[in-house]
Write an enzyme that holds these catalytic residues in place. Structure first.
Site, PDB file in Angstrom:
ATOM      1  N   TRP A 270     -20.405  12.283 -20.271  1.00 49.73           N
ATOM      2  CA  TRP A 270     -20.781  12.419 -18.721  1.00 49.73           C
ATOM      3  C   TRP A 270     -22.002  13.120 -18.741  1.00 49.73           C
ATOM      4  CZ3 TRP A 270     -17.713   9.601 -15.995  1.00 49.73           C
ATOM      5  CH2 TRP A 270     -16.478   9.446 -16.251  1.00 49.73           C
TER       6      TRP A 270
ATOM      7  N   TRP B  30      -8.848   8.223  -8.221  1.00 48.86           N
ATOM      8  CA  TRP B  30     -10.235   8.539  -8.848  1.00 48.86           C
ATOM      9  C   TRP B  30     -10.008   7.941 -10.268  1.00 48.86           C
ATOM     10  CZ3 TRP B  30     -14.845   9.915  -7.472  1.00 48.86           C
ATOM     11  CH2 TRP B  30     -15.067  10.396  -6.452  1.00 48.86           C
TER      12      TRP B  30
ATOM     13  N   GLU C 114       0.787  -1.097   0.037  1.00 43.20           N
ATOM     14  CA  GLU C 114      -0.135   0.058  -0.075  1.00 43.20           C
ATOM     15  C   GLU C 114       0.919   1.320   0.186  1.00 43.20           C
ATOM     16  OE1 GLU C 114      -3.186  -0.090  -0.675  1.00 43.20           O
ATOM     17  OE2 GLU C 114      -3.050  -2.173  -0.589  1.00 43.20           O
TER      18      GLU C 114
ATOM     19  N   TRP D 290       1.646   2.029  -3.354  1.00 44.91           N
ATOM     20  CA  TRP D 290       0.642   2.425  -4.178  1.00 44.91           C
ATOM     21  C   TRP D 290       0.828   4.070  -4.123  1.00 44.91           C
ATOM     22  CZ3 TRP D 290      -2.176   1.543  -7.991  1.00 44.91           C
ATOM     23  CH2 TRP D 290      -2.619  -0.112  -8.307  1.00 44.91           C
TER      24      TRP D 290
ATOM     25  N   TRP E 268     -15.461  12.241 -12.895  1.00 43.72           N
ATOM     26  CA  TRP E 268     -14.629  11.811 -11.841  1.00 43.72           C
ATOM     27  C   TRP E 268     -13.777  12.920 -11.332  1.00 43.72           C
ATOM     28  CZ3 TRP E 268      -9.226  12.810 -12.246  1.00 43.72           C
ATOM     29  CH2 TRP E 268      -8.790  12.922 -13.617  1.00 43.72           C
TER      30      TRP E 268
ATOM     31  N   ASN F 274     -10.968   3.064   2.847  1.00 48.35           N
ATOM     32  CA  ASN F 274     -10.483   2.912   1.304  1.00 48.35           C
ATOM     33  C   ASN F 274     -11.628   2.211   0.831  1.00 48.35           C
ATOM     34  OD1 ASN F 274      -8.574   3.026  -0.816  1.00 48.35           O
ATOM     35  ND2 ASN F 274      -8.669   0.643  -0.589  1.00 48.35           N
TER      36      ASN F 274
HETATM   37  C1  LIG Z   1     -11.273   7.783  -4.841  1.00 42.07           C
HETATM   38  C2  LIG Z   1     -10.082   7.533  -3.949  1.00 42.07           C
HETATM   39  C3  LIG Z   1      -9.511   8.829  -3.397  1.00 42.07           C
HETATM   40  C4  LIG Z   1      -8.351   8.448  -2.581  1.00 42.07           C
HETATM   41  N1  LIG Z   1      -7.800   9.978  -2.255  1.00 42.07           N
HETATM   42  C5  LIG Z   1      -6.632   9.765  -1.445  1.00 42.07           C
HETATM   43  C6  LIG Z   1      -5.868  11.128  -1.361  1.00 42.07           C
HETATM   44  O1  LIG Z   1      -6.327  11.892  -1.629  1.00 42.07           O
HETATM   45  N2  LIG Z   1      -4.934  10.860  -0.305  1.00 42.07           N
HETATM   46  C7  LIG Z   1      -4.561   9.516   0.035  1.00 42.07           C
HETATM   47  O2  LIG Z   1      -3.482   9.665   0.880  1.00 42.07           O
HETATM   48  N3  LIG Z   1      -4.913   8.422  -0.295  1.00 42.07           N
HETATM   49  C8  LIG Z   1      -6.042   8.321  -1.067  1.00 42.07           C
HETATM   50  N4  LIG Z   1      -6.717   7.280  -1.368  1.00 42.07           N
HETATM   51  C9  LIG Z   1      -6.186   6.051  -1.215  1.00 42.07           C
HETATM   52  C10 LIG Z   1      -6.634   5.458   0.165  1.00 42.07           C
HETATM   53  O3  LIG Z   1      -8.065   5.409   0.310  1.00 42.07           O
HETATM   54  C11 LIG Z   1      -6.006   6.079   1.522  1.00 42.07           C
HETATM   55  O4  LIG Z   1      -4.593   6.278   1.397  1.00 42.07           O
HETATM   56  C12 LIG Z   1      -6.153   5.082   2.619  1.00 42.07           C
HETATM   57  O5  LIG Z   1      -7.557   4.999   2.937  1.00 42.07           O
HETATM   58  C13 LIG Z   1      -5.899   5.754   3.937  1.00 42.07           C
HETATM   59  O6  LIG Z   1      -5.872   4.990   5.061  1.00 42.07           O
HETATM   60  P1  LIG Z   1      -4.903   4.503   5.892  1.00 42.07           P
HETATM   61  O7  LIG Z   1      -3.756   5.397   6.089  1.00 42.07           O
HETATM   62  O8  LIG Z   1      -5.402   3.806   6.941  1.00 42.07           O
HETATM   63  O9  LIG Z   1      -3.968   3.079   4.769  1.00 42.07           O
HETATM   64  P2  LIG Z   1      -3.293   1.823   5.083  1.00 42.07           P
HETATM   65  O10 LIG Z   1      -4.123   0.828   4.536  1.00 42.07           O
HETATM   66  O11 LIG Z   1      -2.993   1.795   6.502  1.00 42.07           O
HETATM   67  O12 LIG Z   1      -2.248   2.368   3.916  1.00 42.07           O
HETATM   68  C14 LIG Z   1      -0.853   2.800   4.495  1.00 42.07           C
HETATM   69  C15 LIG Z   1      -0.650   3.749   3.486  1.00 42.07           C
HETATM   70  O13 LIG Z   1      -0.476   3.654   2.089  1.00 42.07           O
HETATM   71  C16 LIG Z   1      -0.906   4.659   1.430  1.00 42.07           C
HETATM   72  N5  LIG Z   1      -2.034   4.185   0.462  1.00 42.07           N
HETATM   73  C17 LIG Z   1      -2.877   3.045   0.854  1.00 42.07           C
HETATM   74  N6  LIG Z   1      -3.736   2.953  -0.231  1.00 42.07           N
HETATM   75  C18 LIG Z   1      -3.404   3.704  -1.174  1.00 42.07           C
HETATM   76  C19 LIG Z   1      -3.920   4.004  -2.683  1.00 42.07           C
HETATM   77  N7  LIG Z   1      -5.070   3.091  -2.986  1.00 42.07           N
HETATM   78  N8  LIG Z   1      -3.385   4.953  -3.384  1.00 42.07           N
HETATM   79  C20 LIG Z   1      -2.216   5.687  -2.777  1.00 42.07           C
HETATM   80  N9  LIG Z   1      -1.623   5.289  -1.638  1.00 42.07           N
HETATM   81  C21 LIG Z   1      -2.171   4.436  -0.725  1.00 42.07           C
HETATM   82  C22 LIG Z   1      -1.322   5.682   2.239  1.00 42.07           C
HETATM   83  O14 LIG Z   1      -0.376   6.566   2.365  1.00 42.07           O
HETATM   84  C23 LIG Z   1      -1.780   4.996   3.626  1.00 42.07           C
HETATM   85  O15 LIG Z   1      -1.573   5.663   4.586  1.00 42.07           O
HETATM   86  C24 LIG Z   1      -8.004   7.355  -2.294  1.00 42.07           C
HETATM   87  C25 LIG Z   1      -8.599   6.428  -2.717  1.00 42.07           C
HETATM   88  C26 LIG Z   1      -9.820   6.412  -3.575  1.00 42.07           C
HETATM   89  C27 LIG Z   1     -10.482   5.186  -3.877  1.00 42.07           C
END
Ligand SMILES: Cc1cc2nc3c(=O)[nH]c(=O)nc-3n(C[C@H](O)[C@H](O)[C@H](O)COP(=O)(O)OP(=O)(O)OC[C@H]3O[C@@H](n4cnc5c(N)ncnc54)[C@H](O)[C@@H]3O)c2cc1C
Length: 475
Positions: free
Chosen positions: A304, A380, A273, A276, A357, A339
């Site tokens: 759209w 997105w 993650e 990602w 989007w 997420n």
């Molecule tokens: C439509 C949409 C918009 C999003 N917008 C953002 C945003 O603006 N900022 C953001 O940080 N994340 C975003 N995410 C990704 C993700 O949802 C969040 O990073 C995550 O929910 C944060 O929770 P956590 O810190 O507990 O994640 P954990 O599951 O603990 O993951 C650890 C870290 O990995 C990174 N991470 C995890 N999943 C993703 C992902 N899919 N993409 C990129 N990094 C990721 C984050 O930095 C996160 O803190 C988005 C996802 C979606 C589907």
């Protein structure tokens, strides 16, 4: 008086594992400078929820080191502060937004004019976007090979401890944080955020420690279940640089080693993650239009439906689909959304409602505390199916089945949509199918105290697929 070295703080509001701070501290007394620069190109001025976080984070930083605050265009303000203080060097961490490189060039030019050295460091990412390339020397477009290349590049460097430093005590004008109006006043929509979050480096470290102690072991199997609090909740701390990705990486590796093999699957999932996040920045760096343009150009012709009323209902959590509404209300109250629910809510906006989007991306930009130019845009685009390595457009999330699968007992929906609290599990994710007697017993009057579904999901899915067919010829 000795001239100061300036550390220009940006999205790196910490002292630990901070290359610029470490290097500056070795040179002389340090002046920490933060510039609130709202002159960001496009619509990317820091959003409302992030402004609240920023205020609290700057407040926390100022408790650990004296902080000079200024507002204005960062390059112009830095030139002023250099002249005002006679600084002997400038140190900062690199950023990757589409406008960052030009800004950093201007800052370097200001240092050249002042005749002082300008030092730029990495640290926001594990790998500089230029450092990871495929076999042909090109940037990656697909996540899995990108992540493999990151793993192959080796473990992050050892962490840098907080260096000993002296604070410069010379005269310099600083603004008052309270005058920046970063906090909401009337109405104060940040009350729940104050309860949920502790912005700042200490809060970030505590979140990481809590995650390692309580979340990590369950991360692999439960990270998709919104009622389970097993994810790290580090995203906003990472966004503001209150903790480095290397700190998260090393902490998880250390925990993994301690218990010999038991955490292997969980650790790998978590590190993936983090990758990602890296991948989002890799894409943004190489394709700077990512926040505004579909990565797959054929989507520019997508038909759209700019439905303002539907967008408004989605924003307010009044779509009539409980899991979507729960997510949108969680977002509004806390500045975060789980997420899995982000994916469901985003899919609903894009595919069920056919709203562009970018409209959802902008709402998230304003309301998320972790709003991040790279991760938000890449995610997105991923959901929309127009991204680099995206979910195929024809995969349309069914909000009822997703709710039943990931919120089986309805704990998440009942928390955020309290008007459905007394509805039996059987109908919780599809209230419109409940017999009138059941609705009445649960105190629900559809259309009055909870909305009818904004759209029939089956029909919406067919409409989305038909719209997709129209551009598919070029896909
Ligand atoms: C439509 C949409 C918009 C999003 N917008 C953002 C945003 O603006 N900022 C953001 O940080 N994340 C975003 N995410 C990704 C993700 O949802 C969040 O990073 C995550 O929910 C944060 O929770 P956590 O810190 O507990 O994640 P954990 O599951 O603990 O993951 C650890 C870290 O990995 C990174 N991470 C995890 N999943 C993703 C992902 N899919 N993409 C990129 N990094 C990721 C984050 O930095 C996160 O803190 C988005 C996802 C979606 C589907």
């Amino acid at each position: 008086m000795t001239a100061p070295v300036i550390v220009w703080l940006r999205q790196d509001l910490r002292l630990t594992d901070h290359a610029a701070v470490t290097a500056a501290a070795a040179q002389g007394p340090v002046l920490f400078l933060y510039v609130l620069d709202d002159d960001t190109p496009g619509d990317w001025r820091i959003g409302g929820a992030s402004r609240w976080w920023l205020h609290r984070s700057l407040e926390a930083f100022a408790k650990t080191a004296s902080l000079t605050l200024r507002r204005g265009r960062a390059d112009a303000v830095i030139a002023e502060v250099l002249a005002e203080t006679g600084a002997s060097g400038l140190y900062f961490t690199r950023e990757y937004a589409p406008w960052s490189a030009a800004l950093e060039r201007n800052v370097k030019a200001a240092c050249d004019t002042a005749g002082i050295a300008c030092h730029r460091y990495g640290g926001y990412l594990l790998h500089e976007p230029e450092a990871i390339r495929n076999g042909s020397g090109e940037p990656y477009r697909v996540y899995t090979p990108f992540s493999k290349a990151c793993f192959a590049a080796g473990e992050p460097k050892p962490l840098k401890p907080v260096p000993a430093f002296t604070t410069w005590s010379g005269p310099v004008r600083s603004e008052q944080l309270a005058n920046w109006d970063l906090l909401p006043s009337n109405p104060n929509w940040a009350e729940a955020m104050e309860e949920c979050w502790t912005p700042g480096e200490a809060g970030a470290r505590q979140k990481l420690a809590d995650f390692i102690a309580h979340g990590l072991a369950h991360y692999a199997e439960a990270r998709d279940i919104p009622e389970r609090d097993v994810t790290s909740r580090l995203s906003a701390h990472l966004h503001f640089g209150e903790i480095s990705p290397a700190q998260c990486w090393h902490a998880v590796r250390a925990a993994q080693m301690q218990v010999g093999g038991k955490l292997d699957q969980a650790a790998e999932k978590f590190l993936k993650e983090i990758l990602w996040r890296e991948f989002s920045y890799h894409l943004l760096h190489h394709w700077p239009n990512l926040p505004t343009e579909p990565f797959r150009p054929e989507f520019a012709d997508f038909p759209w439906n700019d439905d303002a009323a539907a967008l408004k209902a989605w924003r307010k959590g009044e779509t009539g689909y409980p899991i979507v509404d729960a997510g949108m209300r969680e977002l509004w109250a806390t500045g975060i959304m789980h997420n899995r629910v982000r994916m469901i809510a985003a899919s609903f906006l894009i595919k069920d409602l056919l709203v562009p989007w970018t409209a959802g991306e902008h709402w998230f930009w304003d309301t998320l505390v972790d709003a991040d130019i790279a991760s938000n845009a890449a995610s997105w685009q991923w959901v929309a199916g127009c991204g680099a390595d995206a979910a195929p457009y024809f995969r349309v999330f069914n909000p009822v089945l997703q709710g039943e699968k990931f919120d089986t007992r309805g704990v998440y929906v009942r928390k955020w949509v309290p008007e459905l609290q007394r509805l039996p599990d059987e109908f919780l994710h599809r209230p419109w199918e409940a017999p009138p007697m059941v609705l009445k017993a649960a105190g629900i009057d559809l259309g009055r105290n909870y909305p009818h579904p904004l759209i029939d999901h089956g029909k919406a899915r067919d409409r989305a697929l038909a719209a997709f067919q129209r551009i598919k010829g070029t896909a």
